[in-house]
Motif scaffolding. Structure first.
Motif, PDB file in Angstrom:
ATOM      1  N   LEU A 125      43.549 -36.986  13.198  1.00 16.13           N
ATOM      2  CA  LEU A 125      43.055 -36.530  11.889  1.00 16.13           C
ATOM      3  C   LEU A 125      42.888 -37.727  10.958  1.00 16.13           C
ATOM      4  O   LEU A 125      43.793 -38.554  10.853  1.00 16.13           O
ATOM      5  N   ARG A 126      41.746 -37.811  10.289  1.00 14.55           N
ATOM      6  CA  ARG A 126      41.568 -38.831   9.265  1.00 14.55           C
ATOM      7  C   ARG A 126      41.574 -38.175   7.883  1.00 14.55           C
ATOM      8  O   ARG A 126      41.319 -36.974   7.754  1.00 14.55           O
ATOM      9  N   GLY A 127      41.795 -38.983   6.865  1.00 21.56           N
ATOM     10  CA  GLY A 127      41.745 -38.493   5.490  1.00 21.56           C
ATOM     11  C   GLY A 127      42.274 -39.602   4.603  1.00 21.56           C
ATOM     12  O   GLY A 127      43.362 -40.129   4.828  1.00 21.56           O
ATOM     13  N   PHE A 130      44.285 -43.314  -0.436  1.00 20.61           N
ATOM     14  CA  PHE A 130      43.987 -44.453  -1.313  1.00 20.61           C
ATOM     15  C   PHE A 130      42.551 -44.851  -0.990  1.00 20.61           C
ATOM     16  O   PHE A 130      42.261 -45.297   0.128  1.00 20.61           O
ATOM     17  N   LYS A 131      41.646 -44.658  -1.938  1.00 26.34           N
ATOM     18  CA  LYS A 131      40.223 -44.849  -1.646  1.00 26.34           C
ATOM     19  C   LYS A 131      39.651 -46.102  -2.304  1.00 26.34           C
ATOM     20  O   LYS A 131      39.769 -46.277  -3.510  1.00 26.34           O
ATOM     21  N   PRO A 132      39.015 -46.954  -1.508  1.00 26.54           N
ATOM     22  CA  PRO A 132      38.365 -48.152  -2.077  1.00 26.54           C
ATOM     23  C   PRO A 132      36.972 -47.783  -2.587  1.00 26.54           C
ATOM     24  O   PRO A 132      36.011 -47.801  -1.836  1.00 26.54           O
ATOM     25  N   ILE A 180      47.288 -47.052  10.860  1.00 25.75           N
ATOM     26  CA  ILE A 180      46.948 -47.578   9.529  1.00 25.75           C
ATOM     27  C   ILE A 180      45.538 -48.144   9.576  1.00 25.75           C
ATOM     28  O   ILE A 180      45.233 -49.009  10.398  1.00 25.75           O
ATOM     29  N   GLN A 181      44.685 -47.624   8.701  1.00 24.75           N
ATOM     30  CA  GLN A 181      43.314 -48.145   8.622  1.00 24.75           C
ATOM     31  C   GLN A 181      43.261 -49.299   7.621  1.00 24.75           C
ATOM     32  O   GLN A 181      43.797 -49.204   6.521  1.00 24.75           O
ATOM     33  N   ILE A 182      42.629 -50.394   8.049  1.00 18.52           N
ATOM     34  CA  ILE A 182      42.264 -51.457   7.098  1.00 18.52           C
ATOM     35  C   ILE A 182      40.749 -51.315   6.960  1.00 18.52           C
ATOM     36  O   ILE A 182      40.010 -51.441   7.945  1.00 18.52           O
ATOM     37  N   GLY A 183      40.291 -51.027   5.767  1.00 18.99           N
ATOM     38  CA  GLY A 183      38.885 -50.702   5.562  1.00 18.99           C
ATOM     39  C   GLY A 183      37.982 -51.930   5.550  1.00 18.99           C
ATOM     40  O   GLY A 183      38.453 -53.078   5.497  1.00 18.99           O
ATOM     41  N   ALA A 184      36.673 -51.648   5.569  1.00 20.49           N
ATOM     42  CA  ALA A 184      35.673 -52.716   5.617  1.00 20.49           C
ATOM     43  C   ALA A 184      35.869 -53.712   4.476  1.00 20.49           C
ATOM     44  O   ALA A 184      35.745 -54.929   4.663  1.00 20.49           O
ATOM     45  N   ARG A 185      36.188 -53.176   3.300  1.00 13.26           N
ATOM     46  CA  ARG A 185      36.300 -54.061   2.123  1.00 13.26           C
ATOM     47  C   ARG A 185      37.519 -54.970   2.184  1.00 13.26           C
ATOM     48  O   ARG A 185      37.608 -55.936   1.444  1.00 13.26           O
ATOM     49  N   ASN A 186      38.468 -54.642   3.015  1.00  8.14           N
ATOM     50  CA  ASN A 186      39.682 -55.463   3.139  1.00  8.14           C
ATOM     51  C   ASN A 186      39.759 -56.218   4.457  1.00  8.14           C
ATOM     52  O   ASN A 186      40.796 -56.809   4.760  1.00  8.14           O
ATOM     53  N   LEU A 206      40.988 -51.412  12.466  1.00 12.49           N
ATOM     54  CA  LEU A 206      40.402 -52.481  11.644  1.00 12.49           C
ATOM     55  C   LEU A 206      38.887 -52.296  11.594  1.00 12.49           C
ATOM     56  O   LEU A 206      38.200 -52.429  12.611  1.00 12.49           O
ATOM     57  N   LYS A 207      38.374 -51.993  10.400  1.00 13.39           N
ATOM     58  CA  LYS A 207      36.934 -51.741  10.277  1.00 13.39           C
ATOM     59  C   LYS A 207      36.185 -53.036   9.986  1.00 13.39           C
ATOM     60  O   LYS A 207      36.674 -53.896   9.251  1.00 13.39           O
ATOM     61  N   ARG A 208      35.013 -53.136  10.572  1.00 10.71           N
ATOM     62  CA  ARG A 208      34.201 -54.338  10.372  1.00 10.71           C
ATOM     63  C   ARG A 208      33.716 -54.411   8.929  1.00 10.71           C
ATOM     64  O   ARG A 208      33.175 -53.436   8.401  1.00 10.71           O
ATOM     65  N   GLU A 236      33.437 -50.355  14.496  1.00 13.96           N
ATOM     66  CA  GLU A 236      32.093 -50.743  14.039  1.00 13.96           C
ATOM     67  C   GLU A 236      31.577 -49.634  13.132  1.00 13.96           C
ATOM     68  O   GLU A 236      31.520 -48.475  13.542  1.00 13.96           O
ATOM     69  N   ARG A 237      31.219 -49.990  11.902  1.00 13.75           N
ATOM     70  CA  ARG A 237      30.773 -48.979  10.932  1.00 13.75           C
ATOM     71  C   ARG A 237      29.476 -49.380  10.252  1.00 13.75           C
ATOM     72  O   ARG A 237      29.143 -48.874   9.182  1.00 13.75           O
ATOM     73  N   GLY A 238      28.732 -50.281  10.921  1.00 12.52           N
ATOM     74  CA  GLY A 238      27.449 -50.700  10.362  1.00 12.52           C
ATOM     75  C   GLY A 238      27.630 -51.833   9.381  1.00 12.52           C
ATOM     76  O   GLY A 238      28.711 -52.028   8.814  1.00 12.52           O
TER      77      GLY A 238
HETATM   78  C1  PEP Z   1      36.365 -44.675   4.968  1.00 12.62           C
HETATM   79  O1  PEP Z   1      36.739 -44.674   6.159  1.00 12.62           O
HETATM   80  O2  PEP Z   1      36.361 -43.655   4.251  1.00 12.62           O
HETATM   81  C2  PEP Z   1      35.845 -45.944   4.410  1.00 12.62           C
HETATM   82  C3  PEP Z   1      35.927 -46.208   3.115  1.00 12.62           C
HETATM   83  O3  PEP Z   1      35.280 -46.714   5.350  1.00 12.62           O
HETATM   84  P1  PEP Z   1      34.694 -48.220   5.275  1.00 12.62           P
HETATM   85  O4  PEP Z   1      35.864 -49.095   4.970  1.00 12.62           O
HETATM   86  O5  PEP Z   1      34.136 -48.425   6.663  1.00 12.62           O
HETATM   87  O6  PEP Z   1      33.639 -48.233   4.210  1.00 12.62           O
END
Ligand code: PEP
Ligand code: MN
Length: 338
Positions: A125-127, A130-132, A180-186, A206-208, A236-238
Motif C-alpha cells: 500500500l502506498r500513501g 509528508f508531501k513534497p 521508506i520512499q525517498i522522492g524524486a525531489r530528494n 529511491l525515486k529517480r 523510474e518515474r520519468g
Molecule cells: C509521489 O510518489 O507521490 C511523488 C511525489 O513522487 P515523485 O517523487 O516521483 O514526484
C-alpha cells in the motif's frame, strides 16, 4: 576492484583472503552466486596490488571497476537482489505492485482504497503523509496523523506500507512503515541518504530525480548502501524533457539498461511518469512487459476530489482492469505472477 574466486576454492581459502583484505582496511562484499563467488572491494584500494591478489591460488582473476558506483554495480553482485519488504519480495523474479492514493486523506479513505487494491492483487500500500508539493499553498499531507492512518490500513489488510520521508527529523515516526520512499525531489539530498542509510536497514524506494541521469540515480543508491543499508529499490518515474504532452517523459528502455548496470530491483511509476489516468494502464502493462520488478500506481476512491494528483489517479475499477492485463503479460512471459 572485484575478485573472482575459482570455482573449486575451499571456504578456508576464501576466509584467508577476506582476512588479508580486512588487514588492508578494505570492507569486502562477498556475493556467493550459483556459478561464481565474487568479492567486491570498496574503499581505498590503492594499497592493493592486483598482481599480488591475482597470484593467489584461490583467485581466478581481478578486475578494476571503472564505474563510480560499486555496491550497486552488477559486477559486484552478479545475481539480482531480492529485497524483502516485510514478507513481500521484490526483485530476482519476484514482482510487486504498490498501489494507493498520492496522499492519505482520511482513515476511511485509506482503508477503503487499501481493501480494494488488495482485492485486485496489489501487494503493498502506498500513501503520502509528508508531501513534497511545488506550491506552499497546496495540501502538504496529514503528517503524523497520516502515518497513523496508514498503520490502521496495514492492520486491516496486512499490506506492507510505503510512504515518503522528507525530513530525517521525522524518522522515529516511521517505525511502523515497511518501505521508506525517498522522492524524486530528494534523490540528491545526500545528507538525507546518508542519515537514512546508517539509521535503518528497512527497504528504501529511491525515486529517480526529474533531471537525474541513471548514473546519478545509481550514485544516490550508492550513498544509501555505503552508509550500511543494502536494501534499495530503484524507481523510474520519468524525467523532464522539452515534451509537454505528458507530465514527464518515460523511457522504458532504462529498465533493461539498469538491469545490466545494477543488481537492484527496478520499479516503474506510470502515474507520475504520464500524469494522466488513461495512460497508466498501457504504460504500466508495457513496464511489466519490458521486465520491471514492480509497479507503483496511484489509486484514489474519488479522483476528481483527490487532494493531490487526481488527474493521474486510477479509480479502483481501472486498477483492477490493469492488474488483469499485467497478470496476463507476466504469464505470457512465463514470469511468476503477482
Ligand atoms: C509521489 O510518489 O507521490 C511523488 C511525489 O513522487 P515523485 O517523487 O516521483 O514526484
Ligand atoms: Mn503523487
Amino acid at each position: 576492484m572485484i575478485i573472482l574466486i575459482k570455482k573449486d576454492a575451499e571456504e578456508s581459502q576464501v576466509e584467508n583472503l577476506l582476512g588479508l583484505l580486512k588487514s588492508k582496511h578494505i570492507e569486502p562484499m562477498v556475493s556467493r552466486g550459483a556459478l561464481q563467488t565474487v568479492i567486491g572491494c570498496v574503499g581505498d584500494v590503492a594499497e592493493l596490488d592486483p598482481g599480488v591478489i591475482e597470484a593467489l591460488d584461490v583467485v581466478e582473476s581481478v578486475q578494476r571497476i571503472q564505474e563510480p558506483y560499486k555496491a550497486a554495480n552488477r559486477k559486484f553482485h552478479p545475481d539480482p537482489t531480492t529485497v524483502d519488504c516485510s514478507g513481500v519480495k521484490i526483485g530476482g523474479g519476484a514482482f510487486a505492485v504498490i498501489a494507493g492514493p498520492c496522499s492519505v486523506e482520511s482513515e476511511e479513505q485509506i482503508i477503503s482504497v487499501a481493501r480494494s487494491v488488495k482485492a485486485s492483487g496489489a501487494t503493498m500500500l502506498r500513501g503520502g503523509a509528508f508531501k513534497p508539493r511545488t506550491s506552499p499553498y497546496s495540501f502538504q499531507g496529514l503528517g503524523r496523523r497520516g502515518l497513523e492512518m496508514l498503520s490502521a490500513a496495514k492492520k486491516e489488510t496486512g499490506l506492507p506500507v510505503v510512504t515518503e520521508l522528507m525530513d530525517f527529523a521525522d524518522i522515529e515516526l516511521f517505525n511502523d512503515v515497511d518501505v521508506i520512499q525517498i522522492g524524486a525531489r530528494n534523490m540528491q539530498n545526500f545528507n538525507l541518504l546518508k542519515e537514512v542509510g546508517s539509521y535503518t536497514k528497512k527497504p528504501i524506494l529511491l525515486k529517480r530525480g526529474m533531471c537525474a541521469t541513471l548514473q546519478e540515480l545509481l550514485m544516490s543508491a550508492e550513498y544509501i548502501m555505503a552508509s550500511g543499508n543494502p536494501n534499495v529499490i530503484l524507481c523510474e518515474r520519468g524525467i523532464r524533457t522539452y515534451e509537454t504532452a505528458m507530465r514527464n517523459t518515460l523511457d522504458l528502455g532504462v529498465v533493461p539498461v539498469l538491469r545490466r548496470l545494477t543488481h537492484l530491483p527496478v520499479v516503474v511509476d506510470p502515474s507520475h511518469a504520464t500524469g494522466y489516468a488513461y495512460l497508466v494502464d498501457p504504460v504500466g502493462v508495457a513496464a511489466a512487459a519490458i521486465g520491471a520488478d514492480g509497479l507503483i500506481i496511484e489509486v484514489h476512491n474519488d479522483p476528481p476530489k483527490a487532494k493531490c494528483d487526481g488527474a493521474q489517479s486510477q479509480t479502483p475499477a481501472m486498477f483492477d482492469a490493469m492488474m488483469k492485463r499485467v497478470r496476463r503479460v507476466r504469464e505470457a512471459l512465463s514470469a511468476p505472477c503477482v
